[in-house]
Each structure stands twice: as C-alpha cells, then as structure tokens.
Design an enzyme around this catalytic site. Structure first.
Site, short mmCIF file in Angstrom:
data_model
loop_
_atom_site.label_atom_id
_atom_site.label_comp_id
_atom_site.label_asym_id
_atom_site.label_seq_id
_atom_site.Cartn_x
_atom_site.Cartn_y
_atom_site.Cartn_z
CE LYS A 32 1.66 -45.97 -10.41
NZ LYS A 32 1.19 -44.57 -10.43
NE ARG A 37 -0.96 -52.15 -17.19
CZ ARG A 37 -0.82 -50.89 -16.76
NH1 ARG A 37 -0.39 -50.65 -15.53
NH2 ARG A 37 -1.16 -49.88 -17.54
N GLY A 101 -4.59 -43.22 -10.10
CA GLY A 101 -5.29 -43.40 -11.36
C GLY A 101 -5.53 -44.86 -11.68
CD GLN A 177 -3.69 -44.83 -15.02
OE1 GLN A 177 -4.59 -44.12 -14.60
NE2 GLN A 177 -2.53 -44.94 -14.39
CB SER A 204 1.36 -43.66 -21.18
OG SER A 204 1.64 -42.43 -20.55
CD GLU A 319 3.68 -41.40 -14.17
OE1 GLU A 319 4.35 -41.17 -13.15
OE2 GLU A 319 2.47 -41.13 -14.25
CG HIS A 346 -0.70 -37.49 -14.56
ND1 HIS A 346 0.46 -38.21 -14.75
CD2 HIS A 346 -1.48 -37.78 -15.62
CE1 HIS A 346 0.39 -38.91 -15.87
NE2 HIS A 346 -0.79 -38.66 -16.42
NE ARG A 350 2.73 -35.96 -11.94
CZ ARG A 350 2.80 -37.27 -12.04
NH1 ARG A 350 3.05 -37.84 -13.20
NH2 ARG A 350 2.62 -38.02 -10.96
NE ARG A 391 6.07 -40.92 -10.97
CZ ARG A 391 6.53 -42.08 -10.57
NH1 ARG A 391 7.62 -42.14 -9.82
NH2 ARG A 391 5.91 -43.20 -10.89
#
Length: 433
Positions: A32, A37, A101, A177, A204, A319, A346, A350, A391
């Site tokens: 993904k 991108r 996102g 992001q 991340s 993730e 997210h 989570r 997830r």
C-alpha cells in the site's frame, strides 16, 4: 461527502482455528505504501508511468480516484499493471479519503498545485485523524485552506495552480505521513521545500526513507543528511516504471501463523533489496521464535513450535503492533511493546482497542500511554470488534489460530488493504482453496 464505511453492511466472520501446522506459499498484493507514493509521483511527473503489481484495495482505488478527479489520467482496469498519464490539475473536484491516512496527508499538497477548489472528506472515523500540522505547514507555504471546525476533515484546498514553497517547521510526531505528504509534492513547488521537524521523534522512520528513495528514483534532488530536516529542490519528476513489491504489513499476519502453528509460510516475489523494514521485521520475529530467510523463492518464516515473549520499541514498525500483540498473547513469557503512542490516531485508537478486545477474551494486559504489557494466559472465544480497522481484524485472525470461537464483528474492513484476506487466510489454515 464520502462516507463509504457508514453505508456498507458489516460482515461477521469466525476466525478459523488451526489443527495442523500451516504450510503454504502465497503471492500477496503489492505494498500500500509503495502504491500510494507511486501514484502521487506519477500524477506529478512530466511523462507517463506504469505501476507493476500495484495493490488494488479500497485505499489505493480511492487514491487513484482522487487524483483522477483533479485531472490525472488513471488506467487501473488491469490488476497487474496500472498506467498513469499526468495532466493539468484542476478543480472543482472532491476527494473521498475513506479512512486512508495516505490520501488525507499526501493529496492536499497536490491539491495546492491544482487550479481550483478541491474538497476532502471521508468516513466518520477519518475526521478524528490528526491533520493540524499539515494544514499549518501548507498555509505557511501559501496554500489557502478552509477547515470546518477543528484541524481535521472535512477541508477545502483552494488551489492556485502553483505553490511557492520554501521552509516550513512541523511537528510530525503524530505521523511520518505529515512529512511524506509535503516531500512528495515539493519538486513541483516553485522553490521546493525545506521541512524541519520539531518535537518528539517522528514515528515509522522507514516510511520516510521510502519516500526519499522513491523521490530520488523519480529524479528529485533530496537531501536528508541532517537529522529531522529534509530538503527537496524544485525540478521535474520523471515518468517511469514502478515495480511494487509485496506488502510487509499485510504479510505479517500470515508469517505470524507460521509461529503460532509451528509451520512455514513463504511470500513469493520478495526483492533482495526492499524499501520496507524487512530487517527489523526479521529481528523481531526471530526473537519471538521464528526463522526468517530470504531466497529466490521469496521471504519465508518458519515456526519452531514455541512463541517467545518480547520487549521492544516498535516506533519504527508500528503497523506490526496488532499482529505482534496477538502473537504475544500466545507466547511463553510476558511482552512489553512501547513507542507506539501515535497509533492511537490511526483508523481507531489501536492501543485502547487491542487492550479492550483482548481483555474481553480473558487476556491479562495493561495499556500504557505508548504501548501495551501482555502477560499470557489462556484465552476464550467471543466477539472481537474490529472498529473498521483492518489491522484489528488481522490480530483477531492470528489469535483465532489457537483459540476456537473468536468471532469478528466485521471482516470486510480488511478490504481497505487486502480484499482477498478472508479467502487467503481460510485457505492457508484449512489447506483448501
């Protein structure tokens, strides 16, 4: 405005329980992160591009639809090869971000380059995801943005056909992001951009390295030698062929199944040099009792018949937290995960959701500000709510391998990144396609 999740029916699903070690070779959908991108860079390029092996899922189809609405030509009817022909970006247009996102953070900077009004909205849960730092950054770069209420969706970008660019300071501790979105569009800004992050560490980090790597592959000049500073020079982006590798985050539940059942899972088509954090993943699974190898056949994980507890900072691979939490529930010793406070923003919170749903199945775990502590003990079956979060569904499926009777309230949420998930998972566990 866009509100797809609110209208689709829930799809209950009983997670299948494994009676034997799994033994399967799979070809999973593309990444993904790489697909998103590549779509943005291709829409901003000076010539056509192709995406080989892209991910066809809700997030990426909505991304393509949003860029198409602004004028980019997208041919995505072929599952294996998508064609993007850039075109002048114009409004008025509407972008449905769904719950992605990547769309809500990558496309508004592109909308600033469009000539006209571009509106953004998505699922109800999308309106809780943090956008304030990006909105502030774009405004400081000269982009006019109207926001309804707080700094979140829905919003309107009044594109002027160009963005002056320059230097911007941003707190991207909520999501990498926020930086990637600015960098991807920056070569088309008049002066490029210098992004300075000020605040707690950006999570991340491998995804930021992925962004820089792909920008350079498209011909952009990027300097990331100074920590927390990214400089992108103005200049054209080149249309090119993008080879999209399999999705690591989507593959992790399948690899986890090898550990839970003492079996073996191979994902075909894995490159020897990956844009994704495969080495970090390898280290974590090895510490939990798995054997990870990369060969010409693909990336293979073998279970050793036991799952070990793990203490780890997961800030760079957040993730993976839901699937690793499920693994930790079945381990032979306690686990402690930290560094993932940002995953509270997210698709759902989570950390809170994992703590709540596993506790309902009898788990002994403690929720902290930035992670979870898990003390394994036998679990029982019951309803596991997914909160429209793919997830969360993956975590329930992993636990269900060893715990009969785990009922997901909705497995259709996996269509966000892998529509084939229920069928692939059941075939892996039962050995029947």
């Amino acid at each position: 405005m866009g509100n797809l999740t609110a209208t689709r029916p829930l799809q209950p699903w009983t997670a299948p329980t494994a009676t034997d070690p799994v033994a399967v070779t799979l070809r999973l959908p593309g990444s993904k992160s790489l697909t998103a991108r590549a779509l943005v860079l291709s829409a901003l390029a000076s010539g056509p591009s192709t995406l080989a092996g892209p991910l066809r899922a809700r997030d990426t189809e909505l991304m393509a639809a949003g860029l198409r609405a602004m004028g980019a030509h997208m041919s995505i009817s072929d599952d294996d090869r998508w064609l993007v022909r850039p075109h002048r970006l114009v409004g008025p247009a509407h972008v449905d971000v769904g719950l992605a996102g990547t769309i809500m953070r990558f496309v508004p900077p592109v909308a600033g380059l469009a000539d006209g009004r571009i509106t953004f909205d998505g699922d109800p849960q999308a309106r809780t995801r943090p956008l304030g730092p990006l909105i502030g950054a774009l405004r400081s770069l000269g982009v006019r943005i109207d926001v309804d209420g707080s700094d979140s969706l829905p919003l309107t970008v009044h594109g002027a056909g160009r963005v002056s660019g320059g230097e911007v300071v941003i707190d991207a501790s909520a999501s990498s992001q926020l930086v990637s979105g600015l960098l991807l569009a920056a070569p088309r800004f008049d002066r490029g951009v210098v992004v300075r992050h000020v605040g707690p560490p950006v999570p991340s980090a491998p995804h930021l390295r992925m962004t820089v790597r792909m920008l350079r592959a498209a011909g952009a000049a990027v300097d990331d030698t100074v920590p927390d500073v990214w400089t992108v020079e103005p200049g054209p982006l080149t249309g090119r062929g993008w080879e999209i590798e399999p999705d690591l985050s989507g593959a992790v539940p399948f690899f986890a199944a090898a550990l839970v059942t003492g079996g073996e899972v191979t994902v075909q088509g894995w490159p020897h040099s990956s844009a994704q954090p495969v080495e970090r993943f390898r280290e974590l699974l090895q510490r939990m009792g798995g054997e990870v190898t990369l060969s010409t056949e693909g990336l293979t994980v073998r279970g050793t018949g036991v799952v070990h507890g793990l203490e780890a900072d997961l800030s760079d691979v957040s993730e993976l937290t839901p699937a690793l939490t499920a693994l930790a529930m079945l381990a032979d010793s306690p686990s402690r995960f930290t560094g993932v406070a940002h995953i509270r923003g997210h698709e759902t919170d989570r950390i809170a959701a994992l703590a709540r749903e596993f506790a309902a199945l009898g788990a002994d775990l403690t929720e902290s500000r930035d992670g979870l502590e898990i003390r394994p003990r036998p679990l029982r079956g019951g309803t596991f709510r997914t909160y429209a979060d793919h997830r969360m569904a993956h975590a329930a499926a992993v636990a269900g391998l060893a715990v009969p009777g785990i009922e997901l309230d909705d497995v259709a949420c996996t269509s966000k990144t892998m529509p084939e998930f229920p069928a692939l998972w059941s075939a892996m566990v039962t050995g029947k396609s």
